[in-house]
Design a protein around this motif. Structure first.
Motif, PDB file in Angstrom:
ATOM      1  N   LEU A  60       0.825  -1.219   0.000  1.00 59.31           N
ATOM      2  CA  LEU A  60       0.000   0.000   0.000  1.00 59.31           C
ATOM      3  C   LEU A  60       0.854   1.261   0.000  1.00 59.31           C
ATOM      4  CD1 LEU A  60      -2.799  -1.062   2.511  1.00 59.31           C
ATOM      5  CD2 LEU A  60      -2.944  -0.973   0.014  1.00 59.31           C
ATOM      6  N   ASP A  61       2.057   1.175   0.603  1.00 62.53           N
ATOM      7  CA  ASP A  61       2.890   2.391   0.654  1.00 62.53           C
ATOM      8  C   ASP A  61       3.516   2.722  -0.701  1.00 62.53           C
ATOM      9  OD1 ASP A  61       4.817   0.459   0.495  1.00 62.53           O
ATOM     10  OD2 ASP A  61       5.872   1.013   2.338  1.00 62.53           O
ATOM     11  N   ALA A  62       3.323   1.844  -1.694  1.00 67.65           N
ATOM     12  CA  ALA A  62       3.829   2.150  -3.048  1.00 67.65           C
ATOM     13  C   ALA A  62       2.802   2.928  -3.871  1.00 67.65           C
ATOM     14  CB  ALA A  62       4.201   0.853  -3.776  1.00 67.65           C
ATOM     15  N   ILE A  63       1.582   3.081  -3.328  1.00 65.10           N
ATOM     16  CA  ILE A  63       0.540   3.798  -4.088  1.00 65.10           C
ATOM     17  C   ILE A  63       0.794   5.302  -3.994  1.00 65.10           C
ATOM     18  CG2 ILE A  63      -1.940   4.320  -4.207  1.00 65.10           C
ATOM     19  CD1 ILE A  63      -2.470   1.438  -3.283  1.00 65.10           C
ATOM     20  N   ARG A  64       0.883   5.947  -5.140  1.00 63.17           N
ATOM     21  CA  ARG A  64       1.184   7.382  -5.212  1.00 63.17           C
ATOM     22  C   ARG A  64      -0.008   8.204  -5.702  1.00 63.17           C
ATOM     23  NH1 ARG A  64       3.881   6.582  -2.090  1.00 63.17           N
ATOM     24  NH2 ARG A  64       6.101   6.162  -1.958  1.00 63.17           N
ATOM     25  N   ALA A  65      -0.999   7.544  -6.311  1.00 65.47           N
ATOM     26  CA  ALA A  65      -2.153   8.289  -6.834  1.00 65.47           C
ATOM     27  C   ALA A  65      -2.956   8.856  -5.662  1.00 65.47           C
ATOM     28  CB  ALA A  65      -3.043   7.352  -7.646  1.00 65.47           C
ATOM     29  N   PRO A  66      -3.485  10.088  -5.800  1.00 64.36           N
ATOM     30  CA  PRO A  66      -4.388  10.607  -4.770  1.00 64.36           C
ATOM     31  C   PRO A  66      -5.527   9.608  -4.558  1.00 64.36           C
ATOM     32  CG  PRO A  66      -3.897  12.288  -6.420  1.00 64.36           C
ATOM     33  CD  PRO A  66      -3.313  11.007  -6.927  1.00 64.36           C
ATOM     34  N   THR A  67      -5.781   9.264  -3.287  1.00 65.46           N
ATOM     35  CA  THR A  67      -6.703   8.147  -3.008  1.00 65.46           C
ATOM     36  C   THR A  67      -7.836   8.569  -2.082  1.00 65.46           C
ATOM     37  OG1 THR A  67      -4.907   6.550  -3.294  1.00 65.46           O
ATOM     38  CG2 THR A  67      -6.842   5.805  -2.079  1.00 65.46           C
ATOM     39  N   LEU A  68      -9.046   8.234  -2.508  1.00 61.99           N
ATOM     40  CA  LEU A  68     -10.258   8.426  -1.706  1.00 61.99           C
ATOM     41  C   LEU A  68     -10.768   7.037  -1.327  1.00 61.99           C
ATOM     42  CD1 LEU A  68     -12.679  10.174  -0.676  1.00 61.99           C
ATOM     43  CD2 LEU A  68     -13.661   9.912  -2.973  1.00 61.99           C
ATOM     44  N   VAL A  69     -10.974   6.811  -0.036  1.00 58.56           N
ATOM     45  CA  VAL A  69     -11.489   5.525   0.443  1.00 58.56           C
ATOM     46  C   VAL A  69     -12.931   5.742   0.904  1.00 58.56           C
ATOM     47  CG1 VAL A  69     -11.169   3.661   2.113  1.00 58.56           C
ATOM     48  CG2 VAL A  69      -9.162   4.891   1.223  1.00 58.56           C
ATOM     49  N   LEU A  70     -13.868   4.933   0.381  1.00 54.32           N
ATOM     50  CA  LEU A  70     -15.271   5.036   0.773  1.00 54.32           C
ATOM     51  C   LEU A  70     -15.695   3.740   1.456  1.00 54.32           C
ATOM     52  CD1 LEU A  70     -16.822   6.686  -2.440  1.00 54.32           C
ATOM     53  CD2 LEU A  70     -15.895   7.809  -0.386  1.00 54.32           C
ATOM     54  N   ALA A  71     -16.309   3.869   2.623  1.00 51.66           N
ATOM     55  CA  ALA A  71     -16.754   2.687   3.373  1.00 51.66           C
ATOM     56  C   ALA A  71     -18.238   2.828   3.689  1.00 51.66           C
ATOM     57  CB  ALA A  71     -15.955   2.565   4.666  1.00 51.66           C
ATOM     58  N   GLY A  72     -18.950   1.703   3.688  1.00 51.56           N
ATOM     59  CA  GLY A  72     -20.359   1.707   4.090  1.00 51.56           C
ATOM     60  C   GLY A  72     -20.441   1.465   5.595  1.00 51.56           C
ATOM     61  N   GLU A  73     -21.187   2.334   6.296  1.00 53.24           N
ATOM     62  CA  GLU A  73     -21.184   2.194   7.766  1.00 53.24           C
ATOM     63  C   GLU A  73     -21.918   0.926   8.216  1.00 53.24           C
ATOM     64  OE1 GLU A  73     -22.921   5.919   8.889  1.00 53.24           O
ATOM     65  OE2 GLU A  73     -24.974   5.176   8.673  1.00 53.24           O
ATOM     66  N   ALA A  74     -22.690   0.295   7.311  1.00 58.93           N
ATOM     67  CA  ALA A  74     -23.396  -0.943   7.671  1.00 58.93           C
ATOM     68  C   ALA A  74     -22.916  -2.116   6.805  1.00 58.93           C
ATOM     69  CB  ALA A  74     -24.899  -0.743   7.495  1.00 58.93           C
ATOM     70  N   ASP A  75     -21.683  -2.041   6.330  1.00 57.47           N
ATOM     71  CA  ASP A  75     -21.163  -3.084   5.428  1.00 57.47           C
ATOM     72  C   ASP A  75     -20.584  -4.254   6.239  1.00 57.47           C
ATOM     73  OD1 ASP A  75     -19.960  -4.643   3.521  1.00 57.47           O
ATOM     74  OD2 ASP A  75     -18.614  -3.102   2.744  1.00 57.47           O
ATOM     75  N   PRO A  76     -21.213  -5.437   6.172  1.00 55.12           N
ATOM     76  CA  PRO A  76     -20.664  -6.571   6.926  1.00 55.12           C
ATOM     77  C   PRO A  76     -19.525  -7.267   6.184  1.00 55.12           C
ATOM     78  CG  PRO A  76     -22.684  -7.232   5.818  1.00 55.12           C
ATOM     79  CD  PRO A  76     -22.444  -5.782   5.448  1.00 55.12           C
ATOM     80  N   VAL A  77     -19.333  -6.939   4.896  1.00 54.65           N
ATOM     81  CA  VAL A  77     -18.304  -7.602   4.086  1.00 54.65           C
ATOM     82  C   VAL A  77     -16.937  -6.965   4.346  1.00 54.65           C
ATOM     83  CG1 VAL A  77     -17.567  -8.206   1.746  1.00 54.65           C
ATOM     84  CG2 VAL A  77     -20.026  -8.088   2.294  1.00 54.65           C
ATOM     85  N   ALA A  78     -16.887  -5.629   4.296  1.00 52.56           N
ATOM     86  CA  ALA A  78     -15.622  -4.895   4.504  1.00 52.56           C
ATOM     87  C   ALA A  78     -15.886  -3.739   5.472  1.00 52.56           C
ATOM     88  CB  ALA A  78     -15.086  -4.380   3.169  1.00 52.56           C
ATOM     89  N   PRO A  79     -16.097  -4.063   6.762  1.00 53.76           N
ATOM     90  CA  PRO A  79     -16.372  -2.979   7.727  1.00 53.76           C
ATOM     91  C   PRO A  79     -15.223  -1.964   7.754  1.00 53.76           C
ATOM     92  CG  PRO A  79     -16.530  -5.168   8.766  1.00 53.76           C
ATOM     93  CD  PRO A  79     -16.031  -5.389   7.370  1.00 53.76           C
ATOM     94  N   ALA A  80     -15.596  -0.699   7.933  1.00 53.96           N
ATOM     95  CA  ALA A  80     -14.580   0.376   7.921  1.00 53.96           C
ATOM     96  C   ALA A  80     -13.444   0.080   8.891  1.00 53.96           C
ATOM     97  CB  ALA A  80     -15.238   1.707   8.264  1.00 53.96           C
ATOM     98  N   GLU A  81     -13.809  -0.429  10.070  1.00 50.37           N
ATOM     99  CA  GLU A  81     -12.786  -0.854  11.033  1.00 50.37           C
ATOM    100  C   GLU A  81     -12.720  -2.373  11.015  1.00 50.37           C
ATOM    101  OE1 GLU A  81     -10.622   1.002  13.059  1.00 50.37           O
ATOM    102  OE2 GLU A  81      -9.864  -1.027  13.304  1.00 50.37           O
ATOM    103  N   PRO A  82     -11.663  -3.016  10.541  1.00 51.71           N
ATOM    104  CA  PRO A  82     -10.347  -2.457  10.293  1.00 51.71           C
ATOM    105  C   PRO A  82     -10.048  -2.082   8.838  1.00 51.71           C
ATOM    106  CG  PRO A  82     -10.203  -4.846  10.222  1.00 51.71           C
ATOM    107  CD  PRO A  82     -11.654  -4.497  10.463  1.00 51.71           C
TER     108      PRO A  82
END
Ligand SMILES: O=C(O)CC1=CCC(=O)O1
Length: 262
Positions: free
Chosen positions: A190-212
């Motif tokens: 992940l530290d090799a990514i240089r493109a400006p990055t926006l991360v979007l998370a769903g607050e009720a997503d059971p597949v990829a919860p924001a934390e972690p």
């Protein structure tokens, strides 16, 4: 050399190019709530993953690196080198891979409802379930995690359509992609990514919860910004208006300079 994938091109003819890469078991139709708004400011290229929608399904197993090669082959065929990327779940994993391993190809990155690594065991179980029952019978359970119960109850037609995407996905394509997710671990890149990055998370997503998951992406990708939206996994559908605004602003700010989106 990757597989040439089925794709569509919409939107502003001379606008910055945005590639939309969808999730496991979907088709490029999943972006329909987004294309009209995105297309007012951007050229929008939607691509079906291998084995999904109208793309070919080579025998599996696959890796995310191979899926990324498919996208690069398809973009090469369109004469596109440097694009903005918005991917959801598996489509975002492919975006992360391209951004770190082929940094000249992505000018702005949006990562929706995704992770740099999932626990492999549930994916091994998913593979066994699909091999035993087939995709059709499992579609209601799979799609049951994609939307919040309230949104699903209010949008039965959209939910039924999403079940059809899953049921119509080729079994080799679906299983090959499950293998790609089960073996995906990009935490150390992940530290090799240089493109400006926006991360979007769903607050009720059971597949990829924001934390972690999203928190890790935000902290490990230099300069990344995280927004949490009122949605489950397919947040581009459930929170379409917010996603459309955030993605247009992010792409135009990254490609044309800060403030150019207003
Ligand atoms: O089907 C699911 O569980 C949701 C999903 C996980 C990875 C992906 O692309 O979609």
């Amino acid at each position: 050399m990757g597989v040439l994938l089925h794709h569509t091109v919409d939107g502003l003819e001379e606008g910055p190019v945005l590639v939309l890469a969808g999730s496991l078991g979907s088709t490029l139709e999943m972006w329909e709530p987004n294309v009209p708004a995105l297309g007012r400011r951007l050229r929008v290229v939607r691509i079906d993953q291998r084995g999904h929608g109208r793309s070919p399904a080579p025998p599996g197993p696959y890796t995310i690196a191979e899926l990324a090669d498919d996208f690069l082959t398809t973009l090469d065929s369109l004469g596109l080198r440097d694009v903005a990327w918005c991917g959801l779940s598996m489509g975002a994993m492919i975006g992360m891979h391209i951004a770190s391993e082929h940094p000249g190809r992505i000018s702005a990155l949006t990562l929706c409802a995704t992770s740099a690594r999932f626990e492999p065991a549930p994916w091994r179980q998913r593979i066994a379930d699909v091999e035993e029952h087939g995709l059709g019978p499992l579609a209601p359970r799979i799609v049951g995690r994609w939307f919040t119960p309230a949104w699903a109850a209010a949008h039965p037609v959209a939910v039924a359509r999403a079940r059809e995407w899953v049921g119509d996905t080729t079994q080799p394509g679906y299983l090959g992609c499950c293998e790609a997710i089960a073996t995906w671990d990009h935490v150390d890149r992940l530290d090799a990514i240089r493109a400006p990055t926006l991360v979007l998370a769903g607050e009720a997503d059971p597949v990829a919860p924001a934390e972690p998951h999203a928190q890790l992406l935000r902290s490990a990708i230099d300069g990344a910004r995280l927004e949490t939206l009122p949605a489950s996994h397919l947040l581009n559908i459930e929170a379409a208006e917010q996603v459309n605004r955030l993605v247009v602003d992010h792409v135009l700010d990254a490609v044309q300079g800060p403030g150019s989106s207003s």
